[in-house]
Each structure stands twice: as structure tokens, then as C-alpha cells.
Design an enzyme around this catalytic site. Structure first.
Site, PDB file in Angstrom:
ATOM      1  CE  LYS A 107      -4.538   0.627   0.331  1.00 15.36           C
ATOM      2  NZ  LYS A 107      -5.514  -0.399  -0.097  1.00 15.36           N
TER       3      LYS A 107
HETATM    4  N1  GLU Z   1      -7.155  -0.055  -3.273  1.00 13.14           N
HETATM    5  C1  GLU Z   1      -7.896  -1.234  -3.574  1.00 13.14           C
HETATM    6  C2  GLU Z   1      -7.965  -2.152  -2.368  1.00 13.14           C
HETATM    7  O1  GLU Z   1      -7.850  -1.724  -1.237  1.00 13.14           O
HETATM    8  C3  GLU Z   1      -7.429  -1.911  -4.847  1.00 13.14           C
HETATM    9  C4  GLU Z   1      -5.999  -2.354  -4.863  1.00 13.14           C
HETATM   10  C5  GLU Z   1      -5.525  -2.818  -6.231  1.00 13.14           C
HETATM   11  O2  GLU Z   1      -6.307  -2.824  -7.167  1.00 13.14           O
HETATM   12  O3  GLU Z   1      -4.349  -3.158  -6.325  1.00 13.14           O
HETATM   13  O4  GLU Z   1      -8.211  -3.321  -2.483  1.00 13.14           O
END
Ligand code: GLU
Length: 416
Positions: A107
Site C-alpha cells: 500500500k
Molecule cells: N485499493 C484497492 C484495495 O484496497 C485496490 C488495490 C488494487 O487494485 O491493487 O483493495
């Protein structure tokens, strides 16, 4: 280490500890998986439109890469901190493993209120962020995506900045891009669509009809708005939605398409479609399905007792605290945990990445069908695990995900 110890990180680690205990996880692995594999904090000097330079703080955290490149969104929000990003990275690891995607979790985040920046400032901030985290990312290393406060335009700037550095177009370095840059059909609505698919399965499991179901949704951003729209398309009655300014309630059902067409600056209650309610009141409404689709730690020991839904479908990451979980279990509320309920986003991100690597693009129907197949199977595996081992849906999802990651670690062995 001290910087990690925020409430959201503690929540992620407590959930992990509980699952690890229940599955008798190898104690060496337990120590490792509690912490991120890599964390990078960066300072981002950005030239603002008035001529001064402002320095923003950003992070990229990779929790695990035993099963493949790490994957996860980038959040632009004033409250972003290292602990939150590390917690979200850990949840990404379990989420990807539970869905069977060949990824670890990561993240990123920048401490910023993106709406206060001009488009030029936002672009310069994004490009500098990518330049600073450049050594960590790449299609085979770590693949960012949108999250709270970022969108396809931000992903386009990220893709361009990375591509400029290497000298050729690399669409597979981020997902959630515009279609013209190798984005995927159905990616924008994917998290919401996934929330709807698993909720439909839960209704079926509890023998509740969709036509009589009422739905309340906290958050009207990417996840909440698409969930609302697709829920209504499927025939459910969406009775309440809210955003940061508060929400609206109408027992007869809201017209979601009309709400989405309103001027984006217009507060929801000014559309006169229903009664004005607060976010807190929304959570306590009598409804079949409650979807928290905003930020973390919204359902706590303070309000969990007042929830009156039958199903809690977690569109957001980490919306429910550990204490609240116990209360919800006592009340018999069926929880579809975040790492399952909101996995539609990363599932379609995976499709986008595969399409980019193959330079071969799929139809919208292919995407919807494949998303439905993967998320529905993850739902039923989790439900089966939960009944067989007599644990909550959250523990079942975590234990299944953690087990995949643990097996990968044990098979690969310890380096050196
Ligand atoms: N931000 C989204 C999540 O928390 C998507 C992450 C992604 O597509 O890599 O799952």
C-alpha cells in the site's frame, strides 16, 4: 517501529494474532508476518501554484512478496500515516491470497487533501512521489493502483512518470489506468460490483429475497456509489447513502442514477430525495444490508450494539474494530469481511495487469463473468471454512489467506 503503532495497525495485527493463534501458525512465521517486508518514507517537495514549495510526506509499504509481486493502492488523505499504510498493506496480502491472485500485499499513501490542490499541483506531487518510490515498483515488483483520494488520472501520471524513467511505455506498472493507456473495462466499478456479488450470495445463504432487501451505504465515493448503482440495478432498494457531509434516507428507496447525475459539489441532502441524516444515524438504520464504504474504524464498541442490519458487507478496509466484531457476532449479524467483500477491485486489477502483460484485451462480459466466478468461489470457500471450523467469517477469511502465504514461505524456505 514506534511509528507503526497506530490504531489501524494495531487492529490489523490483533486480527492477525487471533487468526494465527486459532490456526497454530508457526511461531517464526508469525513474527515475520506481523511486520512489513519493506517500508519507505519519502519527502515530496512540490512547487505550488503561488510559487512556494510545500513538502509532503509519502509512504510505500510492501508487506509480503512470497507469492508474487506486491499489489495495492495509493491513498491521498490528510490522515495517512505509516501505521495505516502498513495495516492496509497487510490486509492486501491476505486479500490477494484469499482470492487466489499471484500477489503479495502493498500500500502507498501521501498525507495530503487532494481536493485542495490544483490539477497541476496534484500532477507534480504524483510525479515526485513516483520518482521517490521508483526503486521499489515495477510490473514484476510492486504494482500500485487507486485507493481513497486517487483515480485513473493519477494512475496515468504514475504510468507516464515510470515509463519516462525507463524510456518506453510500461502499462503494467500500475492498474486502474484510463482505457487508452491499457486500463481494463470494468475496473472502475469493480470493487462495488464485487461487494454486490458477495452480498447476493449472502442473501441467498440466509434465504432472504433481494426484492425485499433494503440497503444502506456509508460513503458515496468510488466504492459506495458503484455499489449503490449496481445494487439498485439488481433489484434491491437502496434506502440511504452518505458522504463526508452526511447522508439522506428514504424508506421507499433513492433514485441512485439521479443522485449520481447531480452536480458533484451539491450536498446529497440538497437533492431533496429523502430526509437528512448523519453518518452515525446511517449506520444505525434498520436495513437488510449495511455497507460501510468509507474509512476504517467506523463500527466500534460505541455503536455496534445499535446496528440493526442483517448483513454487514464491508466495502471499506478495516471498518470494524475487534471489540465491535464480538458485539456483532453476539447479535447474529452476518459479516462479509473487508478482505473478501472489497476484493473485486484488486481482482479486476489483476485482470488489467494480465491484459497489459499479454497485450491482449478482454470484453466487459468476460471481465464481469471472471470477477463473479472468482469472488463467488472465495465467498463459498470462506463460508465453508467458517462452518467447518466454527469460526467467524472474518477469521475464516483471514485464516484461509494466511495459510496460503504461510505455505509459500515454508516451501521457499529462509534466505540465506
Ligand atoms: N485499493 C484497492 C484495495 O484496497 C485496490 C488495490 C488494487 O487494485 O491493487 O483493495
Amino acid at each position: 517501529m514506534q511509528e507503526l503503532l497506530t490504531p489501524t495497525f494495531r487492529l490489523a495485527v490483533s486480527q492477525f494474532d487471533q487468526a494465527a493463534e486459532a490456526m497454530h501458525l508457526d511461531s517464526n512465521l508469525r513474527e515475520r508476518l506481523k511486520l512489513p517486508q519493506r517500508s519507505l518514507a519519502v519527502s515530496l517537495p512540490v512547487l505550488m501554484d503561488d510559487g512556494h514549495v510545500e513538502v509532503f510526506t509519502g509512504y510505500r509499504v510492501q508487506h509480503d512478496s512470497s507469492r508474487g509481486p506486491s499489489k495495492g493502492g495509493v491513498r491521498y488523505h490528510p490522515d495517512v500515516n505509516l501505521g495505516e499504510v502498513a495495516a492496509l498493506a497487510m490486509w492486501m496480502t491476505w486479500k490477494c491470497a484469499l482470492a487466489g491472485l499471484p500477489y503479495g500485499g502493498a500500500k502507498g499513501g501521501v498525507q495530503v487533501a487532494p481536493k485542495r490542490l490544483s490539477s497541476g499541483e496534484l500532477q507534480r506531487l504524483t510525479r515526485r512521489y513516483v520518482a521517490e518510490i521508483f526503486p521499489l515498483i515495477g510490473p514484476d515488483k510492486d504494482v500500485p493502483a487507486p485507493d481513497v483520494g486517487t483515480d485513473a488520472q493519477v494512475m496515468a501520471w504514475m504510468m507516464d512518470t515510470y515509463s519516462q524513467q525507463v524510456g518506453y511505455a510500461v502499462p503494467g506498472v500500475v492498474t486502474g489506468k484510463p482505457l487508452c493507456l491499457g486500463g481494463s473495462l470494468g475496473r472502475e466499478e469493480a470493487t462495488g460490483r464485487g461487494v454486490v456479488y458477495v452480498t447476493l450470495e449472502a442473501l441467498r445463504h440466509l434465504k432472504l429475497s433481494l426484492e425485499n432487501a433494503t440497503v444502506a451505504i456509508q460513503g458515496f465515493g468510488n466504492v459506495g456509489s458503484h455499489t449503490a448503482r449496481i445494487m439498485q440495478q439488481q433489484g434491491a432498494r437502496v434506502v440511504a447513502v452518505s458522504d463526508v457531509h452526511g447522508g439522506i434516507y428514504n424508506e421507499k428507496g433513492l433514485d441512485i442514477v439521479r443522485l449520481l447525475r447531480r452536480d458533484l459539489d451539491q450536498p446529497l441532502h440538497e437533492t431533496k430525495q429523502g430526509d437528512r441524516i448523519t453518518n452515525e444515524e446511517l449506520l444505525q438504520l434498520e436495513c437488510t444490508v449495511l455497507v460501510p464504504a468509507a474509512l476504517s474504524e467506523q463500527i466500534t464498541d460505541r455503536n455496534a450494539n445499535s446496528l440493526k442490519c442483517r448483513i454487514l458487507s464491508e466495502g471499506a478496509n478495516g471498518p470494524t474494530t475487534l471489540e465491535a466484531d464480538r458485539i456483532l457476532a453476539d447479535k447474529g449479524i452476518f459479516v462479509i469481511p473487508d478482505i473478501l467483500a472489497n476484493s473485486g477491485g484488486v481482482i479486476v486489477s489483476y485482470f488489467e495487469w494480465v491484459q497489459d502483460l499479454q497485450r491482449f484485451f478482454w470484453s466487459a462480459t468476460d471481465i464481469q463473468n471472471r470477477l463473479q466466478a472468482i469472488i463467488t468461489s472465495a465467498f463459498h470457500r470462506t463460508l465453508h471454512f467458517s462452518t467447518e471450523h466454527q469460526v467467524s467469517m472474518r477469521m475464516a477469511a483471514l485464516m484461509s489467506g494466511i495459510d496460503q502465504v504461510a505455505q509459500a514461505h515454508l516451501q521457499r524456505g529462509l534466505y540465506p
